[in-house]
Scaffold this active site. Structure first.
Site, PDB file in Angstrom:
ATOM      1  CB  SER A 522      -1.007  -0.124   1.714  1.00 43.29           C
ATOM      2  OG  SER A 522      -2.116   0.741   0.820  1.00 43.29           O
ATOM      3  CG  ASP A 533       6.745   5.295 -12.185  1.00 43.15           C
ATOM      4  OD1 ASP A 533       6.818   4.528 -11.994  1.00 43.15           O
ATOM      5  OD2 ASP A 533       5.562   5.724 -11.076  1.00 43.15           O
ATOM      6  CE  LYS A 548      -4.925  -2.194   1.699  1.00 45.71           C
ATOM      7  NZ  LYS A 548      -4.823  -1.096   1.684  1.00 45.71           N
TER       8      LYS A 548
END
Length: 809
Positions: A522, A533, A548
Site C-alpha cells: 500500500s 517512476d 494492494k
C-alpha cells in the site's frame, strides 16, 4: 437513511484478518450469558458450560448502517444482492471454520435458507437488520468445538498412540469439503490429534538431545522444595494437549455478542474486498494505537498465561515502571477504576482485560496482583495514574554502517528501517490527546543525522511495512524529489485526482536504495513506485511487493445510530475501500505490486499464500493515463552493470546458496500438502534438517574474520551530538568486498550521553557455549549494502536531484 459519507482519514493499510480457526495458540476471551436453547445434537457430553448468544440491543442498527455504507460508499458501488448474500454466508462460515473441520453437511443444509435471504434480513424498511443468523451459526460452531474437545479428551484417555504406519494427514483442508456428519468429523479430529501428539513427542526427543541447563536455584539456596513424582512422557503430552484444547475452547465460550457481530460484519465487508473491515470499539482502539504509535495506559505488555493476565514486560518511562512496585511476571487478579469496585479478570479475555486497564490520560486505575514469585494466596493492591505510552520500538529507526568497499576504502552507509506510515489518528478523543506523530518528520530527522555523520548512501528498508497514512506516503516521497505528482487516486466514478509533492525542498539528494518484500504494501508501494517512476531510487527486493492498490477511510458509526444505546455504547467504525491509487506512470499496483529493478532470490517469491492475489475478492488491476513529471534518470544508465555485479556476487555467496537450497525444499513442501504420521520417517526428516543446519553453523563460524561497525540510531539518539557505542558485526558476508582482510575496527562511541551508559565494551560480552551459534545474516540487507556500494562508484558525485542533469520527460 445515511445522508452523507464523510471521508476523514485516508488510509493505506493491510486488512485485519478475523479468522477464528480452532488451532493451538488462540488467546482467551469472555462472553455474556444468554438464555440457553436446546442444542442440535447432544451425542457428545459438553466439556464446559455454554450459554448460547443472542444479538445485542443495537446490533441490528449497526448491521443495517454497515450494509448501507458498503452499498453506497464502497468503491464498487455494489448493491447488496442475492449474489452478495451467498458470498456473505460462505465468508462467515470460513471465518470460524476455515479448514472445514467442524460444520457438518447437516449444519450447512440447516443454514442454506440464509444463502438467499441475508440481503433481505440485513437491509429492510425497518432500518434494523435481523442479525440472528450470526448467533445461530456461532452457537452451532461452539457446540461442534465442544464436541471436538470432548472427543479429544476421550482419545487422550483411551488411545494408544503409535506411529509406525504410512499414514499422512492433510492439515490445510481449505479446499476440501466439510465433513458429512459427526462420524466423518471425528476421523478428521483424530488425524489432527495424532499429528499434534507426534509433534509433541518429537519435540521432547529433541529436548532430550540438547544439553540441559542445571537448575541450581534451590540447591544453592539450601531451601527444601516439595518434589512431585515425575510424569511419564505420555502423561506430559496428554496434559499439554488437554490444556491446549480447553484453552482454545474458551476462546469461543468467552466471546460475547459484540465479538460475534465483529466477525459477522467483517465477513460482509470482505465480500466487497479484503481490506474493508468492521471495527468494534476495542478493535478501533487498537487500530488507532497502531496509527499513532501511542496509547493511554500503564505502560506494560501483557500476556495470558493459564487464565491470568500476566505482566510480560514493563515499557520504560511508563507509570508501571516508574512505580517501582509493579514487576514483570506479576499476575493481575482484578482491575478497578478509581474508587469503583474491582472487576475480576481471572480467565477474562486478554483483550477485555486490556480495555479495563487502558483509559484516559490522568485517570486512576487500581490493580490487585499476585506478586511475581509469591504464593498464589498473596495479594497486593497498586494504584497507578494512566499516562501516554509511546511505542518507540515501532517507530522509524536507523543504522549507520561503516564498512570497507571493494577497493578497501571506508564507506559509510545509512539504513532506515520504517515499519509503517504512522500518523496522528483520533476519531473520538475520548482517551486523551496524543502528541502529534508524523512518519515524514521522523524520517527527516534520521536523514539529517545520517547526513551529519557523512553517510555516502542510504537504504530505506520497507520490508516489514504494510502501509498506513496516504498523506504521509506522499510527504515522505517528497523528501527525495523536488516536486511533482506522487500518486494518482481514482474515485468510483472514474474521476482522477493527482496528489503532488508541492514542496521544492529536498531532504536527501544522495544515492538511494529502497528495499522491499512481498510484505511491503500500500503506502510502501506508493513510495517505491513513485521513486522508481522518477528514476530517483533503485528498488531492490523480492519478486514484487504485496499488490494492494486501494485506499480506505474509517467512518465512525455513532452518528448514524439512534436511541439511548448510541449514547452509552460505542458502535465502532467501518473501514471501507473508497478509492484506487495509481503510480505517476498510470500503472496500478493492485494485484501486481511494484516489481524491483533488482530481484533477489527469496523463499517468499515462491509462496502462493502471500500477496493480494492470495486474498479473496481483490479488486482488479488496470491502468490510467500517465501524469506529467520529469524523470531524473538516476537508475537506468547503471542498472545493467549493477545487475551483473549483483548476480555474480549472489552466485558465489554461500548464504544465497543456502537460500536456493531452502527454496527447493519449500517448493517440495508446498507441492505435497500432507504430513507423514510415521515417527521413523519424521525423525529421519528432522535429522536431515538438523544435520544441514549444523553444517551451515559450522561454515558460518569458520568464515574469515571480517568486521563492520554498526551504530544504532533511535529518534532520541538522532537528536544528540555524535554517535552511540557501535556494535561490531563479525562473520558477515562483507568479506566478499574485501577478500576477508578488513581490519578490526575499535568499538568507540562519540556520543557521550549514550556512551556513558555502556561502560562495558561490546567485545567483552561472553556467550554461553550452548548459545554460541552464529545468527544467519540478513542476506537481502547485506546484498543491498553491496549494491549501494557499487552504485556509489557509478553515480556522478554531488547533488543528484537538483544538479541539472538531463531529465527524461
Amino acid at each position: 437513511m445515511i445522508q452523507r459519507f464523510s471521508v476523514n482519514y485516508l488510509l493505506l493499510v493491510l486488512s485485519s484478518n478475523f479468522v477464528f480457526a480452532f488451532l493451538p495458540g488462540t488467546a482467551l476471551a469472555r462472553t455474556a450469558a444468554a438464555e440457553k436453547p436446546a442444542l442440535a445434537d447432544d451425542s457428545f457430553k459438553a466439556t464446559d458450560v455454554f450459554h448460547p448468544l443472542v444479538p445485542g440491543p443495537v446490533d441490528g442498527q449497526i448491521a443495517y448502517v454497515t450494509a448501507r455504507m458498503l452499498e453506497q460508499y464502497h468503491y464498487l458501488r455494489q448493491p447488496f444482492t442475492t449474489k452478495v448474500s451467498e458470498k456473505f454466508l460462505d465468508r462467515y462460515l470460513e471465518m470460524f471454520d476455515p479448514f472445514h473441520l467442524h460444520f457438518t453437511q447437516a449444519d450447512l443444509a440447516e443454514f442454506e435458507p440464509y444463502r438467499t435471504n441475508l440481503d433481505h434480513l440485513t437491509i429492510n424498511s425497518h432500518r434494523v437488520a435481523d442479525t440472528r443468523p450470526a448467533c445461530v451459526i456461532f452457537n452451532r460452531y461452539v457446540q461442534r468445538v465442544q464436541q471436538h474437545v470432548a472427543y479429544v479428551d476421550e482419545l487422550l484417555k483411551t488411545e494408544k498412540f503409535s506411529f509406525d504406519t504410512d499414514e499422512r494427514v492433510l492439515l490445510n483442508r481449505k479446499e476440501q469439503p466439510y465433513p458429512k456428519d459427526l462420524d466423518d468429523a471425528k476421523k478428521l479430529w483424530r488425524d489432527r490429534l495424532r499429528f499434534e501428539y507426534l509433534q509433541e513427542k518429537l519435540g521432547k526427543l529433541d529436548a532430550k538431545a540438547k544439553p540441559a541447563k542445571a537448575d541450581v536455584s534451590a540447591k544453592d539456596s539450601g531451601t527444601k522444595t516439595h518434589t512431585t513424582p515425575k510424569k511419564s512422557e505420555a502423561e506430559e503430552i496428554t496434559d499439554t494437549l488437554t490444556h491446549r484444547y480447553h484453552r482454545n475452547l474458551h476462546t469461543f465460550l468467552d466471546m460475547d455478542s459484540d465479538d460475534v457481530l465483529q466477525v459477522y460484519l467483517t465477513a460482509l465487508a470482505h465480500v466487497y474486498d479484503p481490506h474493508s473491515d468492521y471495527f468494534g470499539h476495542s478493535q478501533l482502539d487498537s487500530f488507532a494505537i497502531t496509527m499513532n504509535l501511542s496509547l493511554f495506559g500503564i505502560g506494560a505488555e501483557l500476556m495470558s498465561e493459564d487464565g491470568y493476565c500476566t505482566i510480560h514486560r514493563l515499557l520504560p518511562g511508563g507509570p508501571a515502571a516508574k512505580s517501582q512496585v509493579v514487576k514483570e511476571n506479576d499476575r493481575i487478579l482484578a482491575v478497578a477504576q478509581s474508587n469503583q469496585p474491582p472487576v475480576d479478570v481471572v480467565d477474562m479475555s486478554l483483550n477485555k482485560a486490556v480495555q479495563l486497564i487502558r483509559g484516559p490520560k490522568g485517570t486512576e486505575v487500581r490493580l490487585t496482583i499476585i506478586p511475581a514469585g509469591a504464593d498464589s494466596s498473596a495479594r497486593k493492591t497498586i494504584t497507578l495514574v494512566r499516562d501516554e505510552i509511546k511505542l518507540e520500538d515501532q517507530e522509524a529507526k536507523a543504522k549507520l554502517i561503516e564498512m570497507p568497499d571493494a577497493h578497501g576504502q571506508s564507506v559509510r552507509l545509512g539504513v532506515i528501517d520504517l515499519p509503517s506510515f504512522y500518523a496522528s489518528f483520533d476519531l473520538s478523543n475520548t482517551r486523551g490527546k496524543a502528541d502529534p506523530r508524523s512518519t515524514t518528520a521522523d524520517v527527516a530527522s534520521l536523514l539529517n543525522k545520517l547526513k551529519q555523520e557523512h553517510a555516502d548512501g542510504i537504504v530505506l528498508d520497507l520490508r516489514r511495512n504494510g502501509g498506513g497514512s496516504l498523506e504521509e506516503a506522499i510527504k515522505l516521497t517528497g523528501l527525495f524529489i523536488k516536486d511533482g505528482p506522487v500518486v494518482q487516486v481514482r474515485d468510483f466514478d472514474g474521476s482522477v485526482q493527482e496528489d503532488d509533492d508541492t514542496d521544492p525542498s529536498v531532504a536527501y539528494d544522495g544515492p538511494l536504495i529502497v528495499l522491499t518484500s512481498r510484505f511491503s504494501a500500500s503506502a510502501s508501494e506508493i513510495l517505491a513506485g513513485a521513486l522508481q517512476d522518477y528514476g530517483r531510487a533503485l528498488i531492490v527486493g523480492d519478486s514484487a511487493t504485496h499488490g494492494k492498490g486501494t485506499v480506505q477511510s474509517v467512518q465512525p458509526l455513532k452518528p448514524f445510530i439512534r436511541g439511548a444505546a448510541a449514547v452509552t455504547n460505542d458502535p465502532g467504525a467501518l473501514k471501507l475501500t473508497i478509492k484506487k491509487f495509481y503510480r505517476a506512470s498510470g500503472a496500478s499496483t493492485q494485484l501486481k505490486g511494484v516489481v524491483p529493478d533488482i530481484v533477489l532470490p527469496s523463499i517468499l517469491n515462491e509462496s502462493k499464500d502471500i500477496g493480494e492475489t492470495a486474498l479473496e475478492n481483490p479488486l482488479q488491476w488496470d491502468t490510467i493515463e500517465s501524469a506529467k513529471y520529469d524523470r531524473l534518470n538516476l537508475v537506468a544508465p547503471y542498472l545493467q552493470e549493477l545487475k551483473k555485479r549483483s548476480e555474480a556476487r549472489i552466485a558465489k555467496d554461500q548464504e544465497y546458496t543456502y537460500i536456493r537450497q531452502d527454496i527447493e525444499f519449500f517448493k517440495k513442501q508446498q507441492a505435497d500438502k500432507t504430513v507423514s504420521l510415521n515417527e521413523k520417517q519424521r525423525l529421519k526428516e528432522k535429522e536431515e534438517i538438523d544435520a544441514r543446519q549444523k553444517v551451515r553453523e559450522k561454515e558460518r563460524l569458520a568464515r574469515a574474520e571480517s568486521f563492520e561497525k554498526v551504530y544504532d540510531l533511535t529518534l532520541k539518539q538522532a537528536m544528540l551530538p555524535g554517535l552511540p557505542v557501535p556494535t561490531v558485526k563479525t562473520n558477515t558476508a562483507m568479506a566478499k568486498l574485501n577478500n576477508g582482510k578488513s581490519p578490526r575496527l575499535p568499538a568507540l562511541g562519540t556520543n557521550g550521553t549514550v556512551a556513558a551508559v555502556n561502560d562495558a565494551p561490546a567485545a567483552s560480552v561472553q556467550l554461553d557455549e550452548a548459545e554460541d551459534k552464529p545468527v544467519a545474516p540478513d542476506a537481502a540487507l547485506e546484498e543491498s549494502e553491496y549494491i549501494l556500494s557499487d552504485y556509489l562508484t557509478l553515480l556522478p558525485k554531488g547533488n543528484l536531484v537538483t544538479a541539472g542533469h538531463p531529465a527524461i520527460p
